[in-house]
Each structure stands twice: as C-alpha cells, then as structure tokens.
Design an enzyme around this catalytic site. Structure first.
Site, PDB file in Angstrom:
ATOM      1  N   ASP A 243      60.798  16.057  75.986  1.00 26.48           N
ATOM      2  CA  ASP A 243      59.721  15.784  75.037  1.00 26.48           C
ATOM      3  C   ASP A 243      60.237  15.846  73.607  1.00 26.48           C
ATOM      4  OD1 ASP A 243      56.863  15.547  74.316  1.00 26.48           O
ATOM      5  OD2 ASP A 243      57.124  17.587  73.551  1.00 26.48           O
ATOM      6  N   GLU A 279      62.363  11.178  75.341  1.00 27.04           N
ATOM      7  CA  GLU A 279      61.381  10.496  74.515  1.00 27.04           C
ATOM      8  C   GLU A 279      61.931  10.385  73.099  1.00 27.04           C
ATOM      9  OE1 GLU A 279      56.781  11.073  72.903  1.00 27.04           O
ATOM     10  OE2 GLU A 279      58.090  12.799  73.217  1.00 27.04           O
TER      11      GLU A 279
END
Length: 549
Positions: A243, A279
C-alpha cells in the site's frame, strides 16, 4: 427463494460443480440448465471451452481483488468473513481466477482496516486466524494463490506503538521510550504533519491525523516489518500488495526504491517464489523507475479509469482504434521492460468501470475487459465488476466497496451491513446478480469468465510481449493483428475494435505461422468469427477477438 443450480461445463476432465447454483426453475416447476437454453445460446455454447487449460504454476495469474467485509457472509451477521470467502472459492476458480488479492485483513480501527491496530492477527469481524488459514489451505488445494495487503507506511493512531510514543512524549516533553523512533516527530510544521496538543511537536501523517507514518529509516521499525512479513508468510500467504509505496518517503523516490529493494530482499529470503505488487499511483515513467527496486509488479494506473489508455482506445469517436491499440502495446513493451506487468481497470480506490464506460453500454463494458485480458502480465479485476456493479458516488470510498449481489433475493451470503453506513441504492445493482448472469449467455459475467478461460488456455498472452504485424494496418483502421510467443509456442491475435461494423482480413498464414482458428470471443455471444481455410480470410463481427494457433 428461487435457487439456481447451474452445472457449467469446465475444460478439465471432470465437471466442476458450483456452490452457487445449477438449475433455474421455470413457471411449470421444470428445470432448465445452461445446456438447454435457447437455440441461439446453444450455437454459442457448443464451441466454448473446447480446449484443456494450460495453467503454469508460476507467478503469472488472473487476480481477483476482494474486500472481505463486503464479499460473502457465512454467519448472517451482515459482514463478510473468511468462511464465507471459502464458500465462494468454487465460484472464483470457475470464473478463471487463480490468484486472489485481499484488502487488509489485520485488526484495524476503521471498516477498511488500512489503519492497522495489530499486525499479527486478523480482524475479528472476519473470523479467527484459523478461519483464515483454513481459507488459505482450501485456496491452495484449488491452485489459487493468495496475496494480502501489507500496510507499513502508517499505523492507526490507536496502535499501542503510537500510544506509547505519545504518552512518553507528553510526559517527558520530548520523544522517548521504546517506540520513540517508530514515528516521525519534529518541532516545526511541514505539510503532512499534525500538531500534538500541549507540546511543541508534530507527527507525520501524510494521509490524515488518524494514520501516523512509520519511521522507515529506523532499524527497530525495519526489524518489526521483517517479523510481520515472516509471520504472514509462515501462515501461508503467497505474497503481498504494498500500500502507498510513493508515500513511504513522500517526495523522495530514491528512498522509496531503496526501502522496497530492502523489503523485496527480506520477503524473497523467506519465500523465494513470493509475489509482490506495489501501489504506485503515478506516471508510467516513475512506475518504471520503481521496478528498479526488483519488486515483481506495480499496478499500471495509466491504463485504468476514464482517462486510462484502454478506455480511450475504445472511444467511439476514434477513427483508428486498431492503430491506437497497436501504439499502446508498443509503448507497454518499451516502458515496462522489467518485472511482471500489472494492468487493471478499477480497484477499491477508483470509480467502477460503469462510471466511465456508462452503465447502458454493456458491449463496451465487455470489450474493455476483453482488451485487458490480452495484455501481458497479471490482470487484476475488482470484485463485482464481472456483474457490472455501479458506484453511486465515486467521490466516496465506501460507495466503491459495497456488497456483491449473489442473487436477486439478497441471500446466499449477501453482506447486508454496508461499509461505513452507506445507503444501498437501487441503481447500485443496475445489472442482474451473479446467479442470474450465470444463466445468461449474453451477460457481462459470462464474458469475463471466457476472457479468463482464454488466458488460461493461452499462456503466451500473459508471458510475452505483443509483436505488432504492421502489414495489416492498411486493411482497416479498426483492426489489429499481433503475435505472441512463449516457450516455443506462438499465437496470432486478430481484433476488430469497431463498435458496429464487421471487418474481413486476408491473413498470411505462412508468415504468421499458425495452423487454424483456435478461439474467438464476441461481445454478442450469438456472433461468430468466420475463417475460410482456403482463402485465409477471417471475418470478425464488431468488438470481437480471434486467436489463431
């Protein structure tokens, strides 16, 4: 409640019996299976799933992103859980997904769990750690790999580490104690920092005050991260989705790459074949730089959403769709020359595909996923996209994460407690449920299912670069021909990207090196790709794909 039991033909040597359903009741209480539908559907179904799967046990997969909270409820408390997820593995496998990405499963303060409270346990809303391990075991038995979200950019402000650090800072007037260096404290204000009341200090919180950033320069923090990834790999996960990689060191890409390189080495030391995807919501050039960290994949955001390349290729005002797709494939080969490409159209942070394609444009809703399925690397599909779910308000994250509709009665595991108090609107389920779309050869779901089947029977699609056959550009601006070759095997892919016109091409069989038409896919299931063995002419209906082998 009407219960559908649909027994679908699978390409394996046996028929996979679905958990969801198998037959549809008629008004006379008789049953109708998929094989007994209309004549038009029979023509389409008879040519489907003729070939054996050719799934290679490596890190190239068709991934399905799942928000556990909204996926499948096994205990009727309104919230999705691991046991519910286990009950839907037959569905996931039958759809052709052999990889699953789970959004955060660790104990968290909010509904989405990106504000971690405990890195070493699952959130009790989803079940127990043993429930999770049982799910993993079942997935692995079915040949499905599972990666989980790894959130190490920040914790919750209610995490014991942060509470300890804050208490000591307020008590002693400066950072001190066991967790003082776990977070970034300073006495001057900077963007992305939050003032600590009653002190002269600020703490870094790039997302918001409830998510204090970890100090990734700290050896203590890195040692803790190593313990975390070891714990989950030992439990059986197959890798991680990272993330917020651009926020590890906000504004410092060099340090972001260094940290990810360290993290990759740590993970691969523990599990050599672990898969990591990051990401990096940024430009394609910067995404390519991040591959220098040796992380396996980074999501290709420039392909996704309304302004993404794939949506633009299918814009109906384009006069040269074939050329546009050729340029895209060439650019992908050039820019993403390292790692495993990771294309997608939508995820939990973006509007759903219907929000930019248009809920009434079912043909384009299908074809855009058809294009995705032809790209190299690992494709990622967000749960619910296979039934054309709608995001009522794309500006609100919880709206993007409501429950998938298993059947029209909102039973069979439907998660009744919408995230963060979202009010479910009738338009959120503009298209029919999973159960209903399984029974409809014209449905979005059935198209998605066949896209994955084509990837699972043609490993060249995921594992090799497209070689554009420029000779065919003069044949029609809405058509494109390209080849892919892997491990001594070669396929030729021919597309008609025109939304309404049929196109005919005369192929050079010897030059392209194929024997015959192998597979085809049309957005209208009753359409057919026609190939004349004598003239080598292929006739493609609008929005169709043909594969020669």
């Amino acid at each position: 409640m009407k219960k559908l039991n649909i027994f679908l033909l699978i390409i394996l040597s046996f028929t996979l019996t679905l958990v969801l359903s198998s037959c549809q009741k008629n008004s006379d209480n008789s049953t109708t299976t998929i094989e007994e539908t209309t004549t038009r559907e029979k023509v389409s179904e008879n040519r489907l799933y003729e070939h054996e799967l050719n799934i290679i046990d490596d890190n190239y997969r068709n991934y399905y992103e799942i928000f556990v909270y909204s996926f499948a409820d096994s205990d009727n408390n309104g919230i999705g859980d691991f046991n519910g997820l286990s009950s839907k593995l037959d569905y996931i496998k039958d759809m052709g997904f052999n990889g699953i990405w789970l959004m955060p499963i660790c104990t968290g303060q909010s509904y989405h769990k990106y504000d971690v409270l405990d890195y070493y346990n699952v959130d009790p809303q989803f079940g127990t750690l043993q429930d999770f391990v049982s799910f993993l075991d079942k997935a692995h038995e079915m040949g499905i790999k599972v990666i989980v979200d790894l959130v190490v950019n920040h914790t919750s402000d209610k995490h014991p580490w942060f509470i300890n650090a804050m208490n000591n800072l307020k008590q002693n007037g400066e950072p001190s104690g066991d967790y003082a260096e776990f977070y970034n404290f300073q006495t001057n204000y900077s963007t992305g920092y939050t003032k600590i009341s009653g002190t002269d200090y600020y703490y870094e919180s790039q997302f918001y005050s409830g998510m204090p950033d970890l100090n990734l320069d700290s050896t203590l923090v890195r040692n803790e991260i190593k313990k975390i990834v070891t714990f989950w790999l030992d439990e059986g996960v197959d890798g991680f989705r990272l993330d917020a990689t651009t926020s590890y060191y906000t504004g410092n890409n060099e340090k972001n790459i260094e940290f990810m390189s360290w993290l990759n080495d740590i993970v691969k030391e523990i599990k050599k074949d672990a898969y990591i995807v990051g990401e990096a919501w940024t430009s394609e050039n910067l995404i390519r730089q991040y591959y220098d960290s040796n992380i396996d994949s980074f999501f290709c955001f420039p392909l996704s959403q309304s302004e993404g390349y794939l949506n633009k290729v299918l814009n109906e005002d384009r006069t040269s769709n074939g050329n546009e797709f050729a340029k895209l494939l060439t650019n992908i080969n050039k820019v993403y020359d390292k790692g495993i490409f990771a294309p997608f159209l939508s995820n939990h942070d973006t509007g759903r595909i219907t929000s930019f394609v248009g809920r009434n444009n079912i043909r384009k809703l299908k074809m855009i996923n058809g294009l995705l399925s032809l790209l190299k690397g690992n494709t990622f599909v967000y749960y619910g996209e296979e039934i054309g779910m709608v995001c009522a308000d794309a500006s609100k994250d919880p709206e993007k994460r409501i429950a998938i509709l298993w059947n029209s009665d909102k039973t069979d595991g439907y998660c009744k407690k919408a995230p963060d108090g979202v009010v479910i609107r009738s338009g959120s389920y503009y298209y029919p449920s999973v159960e209903e779309q399984y029974a409809d050869s014209e449905s979005i779901l059935r198209y998605y299912r066949y896209c994955n089947y084509i990837r699972n029977t043609n490993p060249e699609l995921a594992r090799s670069e497209a070689q554009i056959q420029n000779y065919y550009f003069s044949m029609g601006t809405s058509t494109i021909v390209f080849t892919k070759e892997y491990n001594g095997s070669k396929i030729t892919v021919v597309l008609n990207l025109h939304p309404s016109e049929t196109k005919t091409l005369k192929l050079q069989k010897q030059t392209l090196g194929y024997d015959s038409l192998f597979e085809y896919l049309c957005v209208d299931s009753y359409d057919k790709v026609e190939y004349n063995e004598e003239t080598n002419e292929v006739t493609l209906p609008s929005y169709s794909i043909a594969i020669f082998r």
